[in-house]
Write an enzyme that holds these catalytic residues in place. Structure first.
Site, mmCIF file in Angstrom:
data_model
loop_
_atom_site.group_PDB
_atom_site.id
_atom_site.type_symbol
_atom_site.label_atom_id
_atom_site.label_comp_id
_atom_site.label_asym_id
_atom_site.label_seq_id
_atom_site.Cartn_x
_atom_site.Cartn_y
_atom_site.Cartn_z
ATOM 1 N N LEU A 143 5.306 -2.818 -3.225
ATOM 2 C CA LEU A 143 5.321 -2.147 -1.922
ATOM 3 C C LEU A 143 5.443 -0.641 -2.106
ATOM 4 O O LEU A 143 6.293 -0.164 -2.880
ATOM 5 C CB LEU A 143 6.498 -2.652 -1.083
ATOM 6 C CG LEU A 143 6.856 -1.809 0.157
ATOM 7 C CD1 LEU A 143 5.737 -1.886 1.203
ATOM 8 C CD2 LEU A 143 8.188 -2.253 0.760
ATOM 9 N N SER A 144 4.625 0.131 -1.381
ATOM 10 C CA SER A 144 4.760 1.577 -1.284
ATOM 11 C C SER A 144 4.684 2.224 -2.666
ATOM 12 O O SER A 144 3.670 2.078 -3.351
ATOM 13 C CB SER A 144 6.056 1.922 -0.539
ATOM 14 O OG SER A 144 6.105 3.282 -0.200
ATOM 15 N N ALA A 145 5.735 2.903 -3.123
ATOM 16 C CA ALA A 145 5.715 3.445 -4.480
ATOM 17 C C ALA A 145 5.542 2.330 -5.501
ATOM 18 O O ALA A 145 4.893 2.512 -6.540
ATOM 19 C CB ALA A 145 6.994 4.223 -4.759
ATOM 20 N N ILE A 167 0.624 -3.313 -1.538
ATOM 21 C CA ILE A 167 1.089 -3.274 -0.149
ATOM 22 C C ILE A 167 1.509 -1.845 0.191
ATOM 23 O O ILE A 167 2.424 -1.297 -0.439
ATOM 24 C CB ILE A 167 2.268 -4.246 0.062
ATOM 25 C CG1 ILE A 167 1.882 -5.670 -0.350
ATOM 26 C CG2 ILE A 167 2.728 -4.216 1.522
ATOM 27 C CD1 ILE A 167 3.051 -6.647 -0.346
#
Length: 360
Positions: A143-145, A167
């Protein structure tokens, strides 16, 4: 290359790091997995009922999160218990990044055989050797980073992974400083498709098949704007020989899914655009997998379950799209007149073979 002194300093900080998963965590610490030049921590979960030559799923948390927190929110270890695969959770530490973000924008940490990507590769090698992992079925998500770092792992070690799911993440090697990272998150300065594809191909000396890619992004994400998801599609089209026009689009649990096929006719890139989703991992708590919380958002679709299903880790016989496949559309929603449609019987057979480990 990171200097020896810097590596020693980071390892010393890591040894002094306290905390980690809470007492209630289902994870256990992975020890002694290598030189660990990125000074990361690692956790994993092995189900009591484990398949022979089990698959491995590597899961990367987002900023401000921990391995145990992301596992609780996403439900990956519970899914592993039900379907007999192992999950590995690399974890960032405050000494490396005060916000616990994987350093996807630091060139040293996303270069093959260096920094954080090498630490994660060493974790995978350790778990693979210890548990007899099927090396044809190693997958990664984040997710994200963590999604951006998952993309970096797919770019720098494509021979390791059969598939990846990104994601709310970002394309590989498009930022080299913190200000550039924030610009890319806002959609500013994203390179052209040709440059994106060149950066991906520079990640590793690779001539074999490339991992299949699943991209998930919320239409209301203002932290990492949806343009980043489109850029990831563009980055991966080249190595897969996929055209600029998608092959097929449909609705899954009421949300848009668009597919690109390779020149060989295989589904190699899929983009889920989750209507109304802000920045976070999409969940369906009613599925029994995951728990809502910060950046873990219950929107009626379980990314965990659908990602595992697409990798053949979960039987797909109960999959029922909420609408029949439609003519392919580009990501702006424009219909394509000559798109292919999916053969549902063939899809069921292929997914069953993947579940049995007979088809990649």
């Amino acid at each position: 290359m990171r200097s020896m002194a810097d590596t020693i300093e980071r390892l010393a900080r890591l040894r002094g790091q306290t905390g980690g998963p809470a007492t209630a965590s289902r994870l256990q610490r992975l020890q002694g997995f290598g030189s660990n030049p990125g000074a990361l921590s690692a956790w994993y979960h092995v189900p009591k009922q484990l398949a022979a030559s089990p698959p491995l799923v590597v899961v990367l948390h987002g900023c401000t999160q921990t391995a145990s927190g992301y596992d609780l929110g996403s439900g990956w270890s519970k899914l592993a218990d039900d379907y007999g695969f192992i999950v590995l959770f690399p974890e960032q530490v405050h000494a490396n990044n005060s916000n616990l973000c994987f350093n996807w924008f630091n060139p040293q940490d996303i270069r093959r055989d260096d920094g954080e990507v090498l630490s994660i590769r060493q974790m995978i090698a350790s778990v693979t050797a210890a548990h007899g992992i099927d090396e044809r079925r190693i997958f990664i998500t984040g997710l994200s980073a963590g999604g951006a770092m998952a993309n970096a792992m797919l770019a720098t070690y494509p021979e390791v992974f059969a598939g990846g799911a990104i994601i709310a993440g970002l394309p590989y090697a498009t930022a080299s400083t913190v200000p550039e990272a924030f610009d890319r998150m806002r959609g500013h300065g994203i390179p052209t498709p040709a440059v994106l594809q060149s950066k991906l191909e520079s990640g590793a000396p690779h001539t074999g098949p490339w991992p299949r890619i699943s991209i998930w992004h919320g239409t209301s994400d203002t932290t990492v704007v949806p343009a980043a998801a489109v850029a990831i599609v563009e980055q991966w089209r080249g190595v897969h020989g996929a055209g600029s026009r998608p092959t097929m689009s449909d609705k899954i649990d009421g949300h848009s899914r668009t597919v690109w096929r390779s020149s060989a006719g295989e589904d190699v890139i899929e983009l889920y655009q989750i209507s109304g989703l802000a920045h976070g991992t999409p969940l369906d708590v009613a599925s029994g997998y995951g728990k809502s919380g910060p950046f873990m958002l219950d929107v009626g679709i379980s990314s965990t379950l659908h990602i595992a299903r697409s990798w053949g880790l979960v039987a797909s016989f109960d999959r029922r799209p909420s609408a029949a496949p439609q003519p392919a559309a580009d990501v702006s929603g424009q219909s394509m007149p000559d798109a292919e449609t999916v053969n549902p019987i063939q899809s069921v057979i292929e997914k069953a073979l993947r579940t049995a480990g007979l088809l990649r």
